[in-house]
Write a protein that holds these residues in place. Structure first.
Motif: not given
Length: 124
Positions: A30-33, A92-97, A109-110
């Motif tokens: 259900r997450y946008g990534m 540096v690469y970051y993933c976010a949910a 901020n999203d």
């Protein structure tokens, strides 16, 4: 939600890497990534995003045509395939949910959960 990014490393210009982002939680589907990167001395910037189904993707102009974002909801994992790497991709690469919506987002901020980052270094 915990995110674990991996797959970074040192690669020559023109080479490829695939980053992975493993997520905990039962509702990953259900997450946008999103993927972001931060080069030394610069602000963090958006790289790519993928919707909760994987049916929609969005890229920064600087990586369009070279990077591909994907996800495997059965494995709770998102990916960033990086081809034709350039020295300016070093960061540096970051993933976010984004657990509050499953749509495409490009603002930091999203996103409400972040991985720890993985270093990508592209030599010339």
């Amino acid at each position: 939600v915990q995110l674990q990014a991996s797959g970074g490393g040192l690669v020559q210009a023109g080479g490829s890497l695939r980053l992975s982002c493993a997520a905990s939680g039962r509702t990953f589907s259900r997450y946008g990534m999103g993927w972001f990167r931060q080069a030394a001395g610069k602000e963090r910037e958006f790289v790519a995003a993928i919707s909760w189904t994987g049916g929609s993707t969005y890229y920064a102009d600087s990586v369009k045509g070279r990077f591909t974002v994907s996800r495997d909801n059965a494995k709770n994992t998102a990916y960033l395939q990086m081809n034709s790497l350039k020295p300016e991709d070093t960061a540096v690469y970051y993933c976010a949910a984004d657990t509050r919506s499953g749509i495409l987002r490009r603002r930091e901020n999203d996103y409400d959960y972040w991985g720890q980052g993985t270093q990508v270094t592209v030599s010339s």
